[in-house]
Design a protein around this motif. Sequence first.
Motif, short mmCIF file in Angstrom:
data_model
loop_
_atom_site.label_atom_id
_atom_site.label_comp_id
_atom_site.label_asym_id
_atom_site.label_seq_id
_atom_site.Cartn_x
_atom_site.Cartn_y
_atom_site.Cartn_z
N LYS A 1 35.85 25.68 44.42
CA LYS A 1 35.74 24.89 43.18
C LYS A 1 36.85 23.84 43.12
O LYS A 1 36.60 22.71 42.69
CB LYS A 1 35.80 25.82 41.96
CG LYS A 1 35.73 25.11 40.64
CD LYS A 1 34.38 24.46 40.43
CE LYS A 1 34.29 23.83 39.06
NZ LYS A 1 33.69 22.52 39.05
N ASP A 2 38.05 24.20 43.53
CA ASP A 2 39.16 23.23 43.55
C ASP A 2 38.85 22.07 44.49
O ASP A 2 39.11 20.91 44.17
CB ASP A 2 40.47 23.89 43.98
CG ASP A 2 41.03 24.85 42.94
OD1 ASP A 2 40.63 24.76 41.76
OD2 ASP A 2 41.88 25.68 43.32
N ILE A 3 38.28 22.39 45.64
CA ILE A 3 37.94 21.35 46.62
C ILE A 3 36.86 20.43 46.06
O ILE A 3 36.96 19.20 46.17
CB ILE A 3 37.50 21.97 47.96
CG1 ILE A 3 38.63 22.82 48.56
CG2 ILE A 3 37.05 20.89 48.93
CD1 ILE A 3 39.94 22.11 48.74
N GLU A 4 35.86 20.99 45.44
CA GLU A 4 34.80 20.18 44.84
C GLU A 4 35.37 19.25 43.76
O GLU A 4 35.01 18.07 43.68
CB GLU A 4 33.71 21.07 44.25
CG GLU A 4 32.55 20.31 43.67
CD GLU A 4 31.50 21.20 43.05
OE1 GLU A 4 30.43 20.66 42.71
OE2 GLU A 4 31.72 22.42 42.87
N ASP A 5 36.26 19.79 42.93
CA ASP A 5 36.88 18.97 41.88
C ASP A 5 37.72 17.84 42.47
O ASP A 5 37.68 16.70 41.97
CB ASP A 5 37.74 19.83 40.95
CG ASP A 5 36.90 20.73 40.04
OD1 ASP A 5 35.69 20.46 39.88
OD2 ASP A 5 37.46 21.70 39.51
N ILE A 6 38.49 18.13 43.50
CA ILE A 6 39.30 17.09 44.15
C ILE A 6 38.39 16.02 44.76
O ILE A 6 38.67 14.83 44.66
CB ILE A 6 40.25 17.70 45.20
CG1 ILE A 6 41.33 18.55 44.51
CG2 ILE A 6 40.89 16.61 46.06
CD1 ILE A 6 42.16 19.42 45.44
N LEU A 7 37.29 16.45 45.37
CA LEU A 7 36.35 15.50 45.95
C LEU A 7 35.85 14.50 44.91
O LEU A 7 35.94 13.29 45.12
CB LEU A 7 35.16 16.24 46.58
CG LEU A 7 34.01 15.36 47.08
CD1 LEU A 7 34.46 14.49 48.26
CD2 LEU A 7 32.82 16.21 47.46
N PHE A 8 35.37 15.02 43.79
CA PHE A 8 34.72 14.14 42.82
C PHE A 8 35.66 13.49 41.80
O PHE A 8 35.35 12.40 41.31
CB PHE A 8 33.59 14.88 42.10
CG PHE A 8 32.43 15.16 42.99
CD1 PHE A 8 31.68 14.12 43.53
CD2 PHE A 8 32.09 16.46 43.32
CE1 PHE A 8 30.61 14.37 44.37
CE2 PHE A 8 31.00 16.73 44.15
CZ PHE A 8 30.26 15.68 44.68
N SER A 9 36.78 14.11 41.49
CA SER A 9 37.66 13.52 40.47
C SER A 9 38.83 12.74 41.04
O SER A 9 39.46 11.96 40.32
CB SER A 9 38.17 14.59 39.51
OG SER A 9 39.05 15.47 40.16
N GLU A 10 39.13 12.92 42.33
CA GLU A 10 40.27 12.22 42.93
C GLU A 10 39.86 11.33 44.10
O GLU A 10 40.24 10.16 44.15
CB GLU A 10 41.33 13.24 43.37
CG GLU A 10 41.89 14.04 42.21
CD GLU A 10 42.91 15.08 42.62
OE1 GLU A 10 43.53 14.95 43.70
OE2 GLU A 10 43.09 16.06 41.87
N VAL A 11 39.11 11.87 45.04
CA VAL A 11 38.79 11.12 46.26
C VAL A 11 37.62 10.15 46.04
O VAL A 11 37.74 8.96 46.35
CB VAL A 11 38.50 12.07 47.44
CG1 VAL A 11 38.10 11.30 48.68
CG2 VAL A 11 39.72 12.94 47.72
N ALA A 12 36.53 10.63 45.53
CA ALA A 12 35.35 9.77 45.37
C ALA A 12 35.60 8.55 44.48
O ALA A 12 35.14 7.46 44.83
CB ALA A 12 34.17 10.59 44.83
#
Length: 122
Positions: free
Chosen positions: A41-52
């Motif tokens: 879940k942390d990785i998914e959040d980082i993907l969409f809220s920080e990287v994307a």
Amino acid sequence: MEHPISRQERADIRWALSDAFVDNEVNYAAIAKQVKDFDKKDIEDILFSEVAPVCHTNLESILPSIWSCFNREELESDIEKMLRLRQQSFFRRQLDKLLIEWLRYRYKYIWIEIAKHYQNKK
């Protein structure tokens, strides 16, 4: 209980996830392998809220400026700048919430591909 993600670990995660936004064949298994020690879940959040929010325009342009990889220092700087602006402005936070929801919809396939190879089952 898991340990919090350190600043360096977060930078490493961001770097790994940015590979999904380059204009060449994406190795989702390699990305998943690099982030497997962290909560899914942390990785998914980082993907969409920080990287994307920083990297998605590379996939949107007709002639992407990034072909093989982002500049690591610039990537980290751009993400940190975006997060500071988000923190400082209510208006920016609201706009970013909308952007993040759109990115989750638009690039859902990226997360699906990473999750297929994810070894951490949390």
